[in-house]
Enzyme design. Structure first.
Site, PDB file in Angstrom:
ATOM      1  N   HIS A   1       0.888  -1.165   0.000  1.00  0.00           N
ATOM      2  CA  HIS A   1       0.000   0.000   0.000  1.00  0.00           C
ATOM      3  C   HIS A   1       0.923   1.211   0.000  1.00  0.00           C
ATOM      4  CE1 HIS A   1      -3.050   2.850   0.952  1.00  0.00           C
ATOM      5  NE2 HIS A   1      -3.958   1.947   1.287  1.00  0.00           N
TER       6      HIS A   1
ATOM      7  N   HIS B   1      -2.621  -1.614 -10.083  1.00  0.00           N
ATOM      8  CA  HIS B   1      -3.120  -0.963  -8.866  1.00  0.00           C
ATOM      9  C   HIS B   1      -4.624  -0.690  -8.980  1.00  0.00           C
ATOM     10  CE1 HIS B   1      -2.081   2.554 -11.436  1.00  0.00           C
ATOM     11  NE2 HIS B   1      -3.215   3.027 -10.930  1.00  0.00           N
TER      12      HIS B   1
ATOM     13  N   HIS C   1      -8.434   1.464  -7.845  1.00  0.00           N
ATOM     14  CA  HIS C   1      -9.150   2.673  -7.438  1.00  0.00           C
ATOM     15  C   HIS C   1     -10.521   2.250  -6.933  1.00  0.00           C
ATOM     16  CE1 HIS C   1      -6.211   5.458  -9.240  1.00  0.00           C
ATOM     17  NE2 HIS C   1      -6.051   4.489 -10.146  1.00  0.00           N
TER      18      HIS C   1
ATOM     19  N   HIS D   1      -6.014  -0.730 -12.779  1.00  0.00           N
ATOM     20  CA  HIS D   1      -5.147  -0.211 -13.838  1.00  0.00           C
ATOM     21  C   HIS D   1      -3.909  -1.083 -13.980  1.00  0.00           C
ATOM     22  CE1 HIS D   1      -6.964   4.084 -13.342  1.00  0.00           C
ATOM     23  NE2 HIS D   1      -7.703   3.299 -14.092  1.00  0.00           N
TER      24      HIS D   1
ATOM     25  N   THR E   1      -3.790   9.434 -13.818  1.00  0.00           N
ATOM     26  CA  THR E   1      -4.905  10.019 -13.049  1.00  0.00           C
ATOM     27  C   THR E   1      -4.460  10.505 -11.674  1.00  0.00           C
ATOM     28  OG1 THR E   1      -5.576   7.907 -12.085  1.00  0.00           O
ATOM     29  CG2 THR E   1      -6.536   8.489 -14.225  1.00  0.00           C
TER      30      THR E   1
HETATM   31 ZN   LIG Z   1      -4.589   4.340 -11.567  1.00  0.00          ZN
END
Ligand SMILES: [Zn+2]
Length: 302
Positions: A84, A116, A118, A141, A212
């Site tokens: 993390h 990873h 979201h 992603h 992002t």
């Molecule tokens: Zn991402």
């Protein structure tokens, strides 16, 4: 192990997400609305994510099929490093794994750098990309880098809610549950193909965007898969229950960009939280209800 960690940190650094010189950012007080004040690129005209409005998507019959190389073969069940990083749960493949994507509009082979996630603090949002304004509960992603320097392509997979657990995710979720904060690194043998839709054809949307997260670097090729992966409300809690309750950026303006697809998309049909498309079922119920009213009126009048 040390080499692996070093590689991972270098890979990380290339994404600009772990540079000590990078100003602090997060998803709360220093969240997405504040980013453009600190990172110039975050207010650019080609930012990600976006809302994929299907009526504006251009079907391009010349797009080559997307090739997701080595993801789905047995030898990819290799050792990954999970952690993390304070913003997301991120997994780095072994440098020897050579997972890659090619085809679509990509001019060369792009190799997987990290995977990873979201998510949101409730099951009805969490994704970064939306389709016809529909939010999804989770987005993963797969960040890929080409041999040419600073050339990235991100493969995005959206998740949809279903009533029961997706057993395919159980191994992954048990690891995610242990990555409470950035001080924990877990080595784990993992089959990454479980994060991909099970359909053999991988139809996709394609557009030019950015990372992002700060520094919001543009010039990134985005490939968003049209098919989704199911997940239950209980399984999602493993993400929202960690130290970062939500970590998505809202869709950015499309400006003059074009979204391409290798298929002709239909308007996205919102499904109920339990995975049943309510439009068809409800329409049928409404029709039967209307029919009953007509029959009752007919009988009462005559
Ligand atoms: Zn991402």
């Amino acid at each position: 192990m040390l080499r692996l960690l070093l590689f991972s940190l270098l890979s990380y650094s290339t994404l600009g997400e772990l540079r000590s010189s990078t100003p602090h950012w997060d998803y709360q007080r220093h969240g997405p609305d504040a980013w453009p004040h600190v990172f110039d690129a975050c207010e650019g005209d080609a930012q990600s994510p976006i809302d994929i409005r299907t009526s504006h998507v251009k079907y391009d019959s010349h797009l080559a099929p997307l090739l997701i190389n080595s993801y789905t073969t047995n030898n990819t069940i290799s050792v990954w490093n999970f952690t993390h990083n304070g913003h997301t749960i991120i997994a780095y493949p072994s440098p020897l794994s050579r997972l890659s994507i090619s085809g679509a509009s990509l001019r060369e082979v792009y190799y997987l750098v990290n995977v990873h996630f979201h998510w949101g603090y409730h099951p009805y949002h969490g994704s970064e990309h939306t389709i016809d304004s529909t939010k999804f509960p989770l987005e993963v992603h797969f960040v890929h880098e080409a041999r040419s320097p600073n050339t990235y392509a991100v493969l995005s997979v959206l998740f949809t809610l279903q009533r029961h657990d997706n057993e395919q995710l159980n191994d992954l979720l048990s690891i995610v549950n242990q990555t409470i904060n950035a001080s924990v690194w877990i080595e784990y043998r993992f089959d990454v193909s479980r994060l991909l839709p099970t359909t053999s054809t991988k139809h996709f949307f394609l557009y030019n965007g950015s990372f992002t997260v700060p520094p919001c670097t543009e010039g990134i090729t985005w490939i968003v898969l049209a098919k989704h992966v199911p997940i239950s409300v209980d399984q999602l809690e493993i993400f929202s229950g960690n130290s970062v309750p939500s970590n998505f950026r809202s869709p950015q303006k499309l400006s003059s960009r074009t979204i391409l697809a290798d298929f002709e998309p239909e308007p996205y049909e919102v499904e109920s939280s339990h995975g049943t498309p309510h439009s068809t079922a409800n329409h049928a119920q409404i029709s039967m209800f209307s029919l009953s009213i007509i029959i009752v009126s007919f009988l009462t009048n005559y």
